[in-house]
Every structure is written in structure tokens, then in C-alpha cells.
Scaffold this motif. Structure first.
Motif, PDB file in Angstrom:
ATOM      1  N   LEU A 240       4.024  -0.804   3.434  1.00 36.48           N
ATOM      2  CA  LEU A 240       3.924  -0.907   1.974  1.00 36.48           C
ATOM      3  C   LEU A 240       4.638   0.244   1.293  1.00 36.48           C
ATOM      4  O   LEU A 240       5.399   0.039   0.333  1.00 36.48           O
TER       5      LEU A 240
ATOM      6  N   ALA B 124       7.908  -0.133  -1.131  1.00 36.20           N
ATOM      7  CA  ALA B 124       7.838   0.326  -2.524  1.00 36.20           C
ATOM      8  C   ALA B 124       8.923   1.347  -2.817  1.00 36.20           C
ATOM      9  O   ALA B 124       9.509   1.363  -3.915  1.00 36.20           O
TER      10      ALA B 124
ATOM     11  N   PRO C 120       9.461  -4.427  -7.298  1.00 36.14           N
ATOM     12  CA  PRO C 120       8.175  -3.812  -6.945  1.00 36.14           C
ATOM     13  C   PRO C 120       6.995  -4.768  -7.141  1.00 36.14           C
ATOM     14  O   PRO C 120       6.004  -4.697  -6.411  1.00 36.14           O
TER      15      PRO C 120
ATOM     16  N   GLY D 265       4.204  -5.627  -4.318  1.00 43.00           N
ATOM     17  CA  GLY D 265       2.764  -5.569  -4.539  1.00 43.00           C
ATOM     18  C   GLY D 265       2.097  -6.914  -4.328  1.00 43.00           C
ATOM     19  O   GLY D 265       1.010  -7.002  -3.745  1.00 43.00           O
TER      20      GLY D 265
ATOM     21  N   THR E 178       1.900   0.656  -4.606  1.00 38.72           N
ATOM     22  CA  THR E 178       3.275   0.276  -4.964  1.00 38.72           C
ATOM     23  C   THR E 178       3.718   0.977  -6.233  1.00 38.72           C
ATOM     24  O   THR E 178       4.848   1.511  -6.293  1.00 38.72           O
TER      25      THR E 178
ATOM     26  N   TYR F  95       6.642   3.681  -6.274  1.00 40.64           N
ATOM     27  CA  TYR F  95       7.816   3.211  -7.021  1.00 40.64           C
ATOM     28  C   TYR F  95       8.243   4.228  -8.066  1.00 40.64           C
ATOM     29  O   TYR F  95       9.421   4.598  -8.140  1.00 40.64           O
TER      30      TYR F  95
END
Length: 217
Positions: free
Chosen positions: A38, A42, A54, A58, A158, A162
Motif C-alpha cells: 500500500l 501510494a 491515489p 485506496g 494512502t 501521497y
């Protein structure tokens, strides 16, 4: 071919699928590095040169978590605690008696909240679905806690990664691979720390059990 050019050859859908499948299998009870997958995805989404969304990352993580946990719940509900005895014999490092006892204690103490917060704890991410099913937790309660916990964990992780990646991009624009390697390294270190803390908790639980056994002898 430089790193940026190599990353641009990765189809966004492949990234979403990898994230969803890895997290889904981890939630099902298979010890895979869902958190690392994850975080890496991200971070890739934060690169403006890539088409990775993104929101897609997610969403894939959330869906994978909910689906995996639901399948794990169904398996645990059908086979009960005998499932963990069989898994413990075959995979003692992940499903040993100490791991099961610790997860059961957390469930007995926190109930449905163990499912919600379990998404943020490596041990419970693997055990939450199957153990909730084996303990016959009502499915609607499990689903509500599972879905809300997955959404918060996947969406929150995320978003944080991000925006941190976006902020760091201008400073690391010439060395974007450093950010990716750093994110993976942080994920690995975090995983190792959590494993060590879990091992200490299991050891403490076993010592407590031995003390009670001697006391009652």
C-alpha cells in the motif's frame, strides 16, 4: 532505461490489482506485506509523471481488505478453532498457540473494536477475519467494524503517503527512486518492529500462563 521510464511502463490497473490481491490475501490469513504494498503504491501515485490514481489505490486496498476478511470470516465460521490448531501445526511461526492466544485475548478484551483497530496491527490483520468467524461474532457487527477500519486504514495511509510524496517530489525529482526505496525500507523496519513487539507480548502471555499453572498446581 532510467527508473522514471521504467515506472511509466507499469499499467495503473496492474498496481491496483497487486495492492488489492496482496492486501486481500493478507486479510484472508496469509502473512504477506500488505502495508508495504500500500505504501509503495501510494508513493507511486504521488509521482506526477505516472497515471496512478491515489483514489484507485485506496479503493483497491479497501476492497481487498473487506473481501479478504469476509472470506477469512466465512472459513473461520465454518471450521471453528480447529482451523487454528491445524494451521498452527503447519505454520507455527504465524499461527502458533502463542499467536492465537494473544489474538483471542485481544478479541475478548476489545470485542468488535479488535476488528476495527486490527487493521492497523499486523497480527490482527491476519487473524481478524478467521478468528471473528471462529468465535461466532455476528457477521453484521464484523462487517461494520471491518469495512470502517479498512476504509480508515487504506484511505488514511494512502492520503498521508501521497501528500508526503508530493511534497518530497520537488526535492527528490532527480532521485525519485530514493523515495521509493526509503518508503519500502520504512515499511520493512516497521514490520520488523511490530513482529518483535508481538513476540514480546506472546512471551509475556506464556509466562503469565506458566505462573498461573504453577499457582494452581
Amino acid at each position: 532505461m532510467n527508473v522514471d521510464a521504467l515506472l511509466q511502463t507499469i499499467p495503473p490497473m496492474a498496481v491496483y490489482l497487486v495492492v488489492g490481491v496482496v492486501i486481500g490475501l493478507e486479510s484472508l490469513g496469509i502473512p504477506l506485506p500488505g502495508e508495504i504494498a500500500l505504501v509503495s503504491a501510494a508513493l507511486l501515485a504521488s509521482r506526477h509523471t505516472l497515471d496512478i490514481d491515489p483514489v484507485g489505490v485506496g479503493a483497491a486496498a479497501t476492497i481487498g481488505a473487506v473481501v479478504g476478511d469476509t472470506i477469512g470470516y466465512s472459513i473461520g465460521h465454518r471450521y471453528g478453532m480447529n482451523l487454528f490448531e491445524r494451521l498452527g501445526r503447519r505454520f507455527p511461526k504465524h499461527f502458533g498457540p502463542g499467536h492465537v492466544a494473544l489474538a483471542k485475548r485481544l478479541f475478548s478484551r476489545w470485542g468488535v473494536w479488535a476488528v476495527f483497530f486490527g487493521r492497523f496491527i499486523a497480527l490482527l490483520r491476519i487473524f481478524a477475519g478467521p478468528l471473528a468467524g471462529a468465535l461466532k461474532m455476528p457477521y453484521r457487527n464484523f462487517l461494520a467494524a471491518n469495512a470502517s477500519g479498512a476504509l480508515l486504514w487504506a484511505g488514511g495511509t494512502t492520503a498521508v503517503v501521497y501528500y508526503v510524496g508530493m511534497a518530497a517530489e520537488k526535492w527528490l525529482s532527480r532521485f525519485s527512486w530514493i523515495a521509493l526505496v526509503l518508503a519500502i525500507a520504512i515499511g520493512v523496519v516497521f514490520t520488523l518492529v511490530m513482529k518483535e513487539r508481538t513476540a514480546k507480548a506472546i512471551a509475556a502471555l506464556e509466562d503469565e500462563h506458566d505462573w498461573h499453572t504453577l499457582r494452581n498446581a
